[in-house]
Design an enzyme around this catalytic site. Structure first.
Site, PDB file in Angstrom:
ATOM      1  CG  HIS A  31      -4.897   0.154   3.880  1.00 29.38           C
ATOM      2  ND1 HIS A  31      -3.998  -0.300   2.935  1.00 29.38           N
ATOM      3  CD2 HIS A  31      -6.002   0.559   3.190  1.00 29.38           C
ATOM      4  CE1 HIS A  31      -4.546  -0.187   1.736  1.00 29.38           C
ATOM      5  NE2 HIS A  31      -5.742   0.341   1.860  1.00 29.38           N
ATOM      6  CB  SER A  75      -6.161  -3.007  -0.159  1.00 29.47           C
ATOM      7  OG  SER A  75      -6.622  -3.804   0.915  1.00 29.47           O
ATOM      8  CB  CYS A 101      -0.983  -0.006   1.159  1.00 24.77           C
ATOM      9  SG  CYS A 101      -0.229  -0.161   2.798  1.00 24.77           S
TER      10      CYS A 101
END
Length: 307
Positions: free
Chosen positions: A146, A163, A111
């Site tokens: 994330h 993702s 990410c």
């Protein structure tokens, strides 16, 4: 002394050494296996994704879709070894050099690498505002992190990224407010049985690929355990308003080329960029305030400053 990636392009030896060390930890003959695979002549050729190119008339939403399609084609890195070392304190110009290397090697990414790549591939979209959005969630006794690249075009918000979950990456720029975008991510996390704990929002990133500024990753840190739902929404909209004001004052994502032309000497290592000094004074204690980090200075090693 170099190795070759899936597209036949040279790759720095340290990258593959890291891969071999990881393989060696889980396989007793890891290096020998890797050598045998690399030396096989009958393996099928893996297609390399093409870096998107646009006509001047191509609308921004279509460009964003093409950029996201390219990021997706690189695939998510499930190997457990990170192929590209990304230091968040590094100046933008060094991160853009790294993004260029990503496009050449065409290796799977995670990410944070997708965020850097998204900035690189949208630098010529000067009407597009880009800013990092980080999430911290809780699931089954563990915390997960994330990050995506938030975008704003024509007053509509969206996101680019990668993702394991389809709903936690690309968001078309259709959300009327920043809070609508974040709430959509929160709902996506809820469907994955994750509880959103913190959201960290950065300021807009410069469009100058040669800028020695740092990306401001954590201008607003919102702790959902300390905020009511309405306060959370207000803080998100306050951050969106701060970004608009910063752009209106000319301290946002505009290119600092003119300022650098006035002073052609290379910046000293101890200096902080003008953008960094201004942004620290503007920071707000949004639920949580991060103490000043004396180590947060540009990493000027490993690249050449352009003046």
């Amino acid at each position: 002394p170099f190795f070759v990636n899936r597209g036949g392009l040279p790759v720095d030896e340290p990258t593959w050494e890291r891969m071999w060390r990881h393989v060696g930890r889980i396989h007793p003959e890891g290096e020998r296996v890797a050598q045998r695979i690399r030396g096989a002549a009958d393996l099928p050729k893996i297609p390399i994704p093409s870096v998107p190119a646009f006509q001047p008339s191509t609308p921004i939403p279509e460009r964003l879709e093409a950029v996201q399609r390219y990021i997706r084609e690189l695939q998510y890195n499930h190997t457990g070894t990170q192929f590209f070392e990304i230091k968040k304190s590094r100046p933008l110009t060094g991160l853009m050099d790294l993004a260029k290397e990503m496009t050449k090697e065409a290796l799977p990414i995670k990410c944070l690498e997708a965020v850097i790549l998204g900035i690189y591939l949208t630098n010529n979209m000067t009407t597009l505002d880009r800013f990092p959005i980080s999430f911290k969630t809780h699931f089954s006794g563990n915390y997960f992190r994330h990050i995506v690249l938030g975008v704003n075009f024509g007053g509509r918000y969206g996101a680019l990224g990668i993702s394991r979950r389809e709903e936690l990456m690309y968001k078309a720029p259709v959300f009327r407010t920043l809070s609508e975008l974040i709430f959509d991510f929160e709902e996506a996390y809820r469907r994955c049985w994750h509880t959103l704990k913190k959201v960290k929002l950065g300021h807009c990133v410069s469009h100058d690929p040669h800028s020695v500024e740092q990306i401001e990753w954590k201008h607003s840190i919102l702790d959902l355990d300390k905020l009511t739902r309405e306060d959370f929404r207000k803080e998100l909209e306050k951050h969106a308003r701060d970004m608009r004001l910063k752009i209106g004052k000319g301290t946002g994502p505009s290119s600092p080329t003119k300022d650098r032309k006035k002073d052609v000497s290379s910046p000293q290592r101890g200096q902080a960029s003008p953008h960094r000094r201004n942004s620290r004074g503007d920071r707000r204690p949004s639920g949580e305030k991060k103490p000043a980090d004396s180590k947060a200075m540009p990493d000027l090693n490993g690249y050449q400053i352009r003046v």
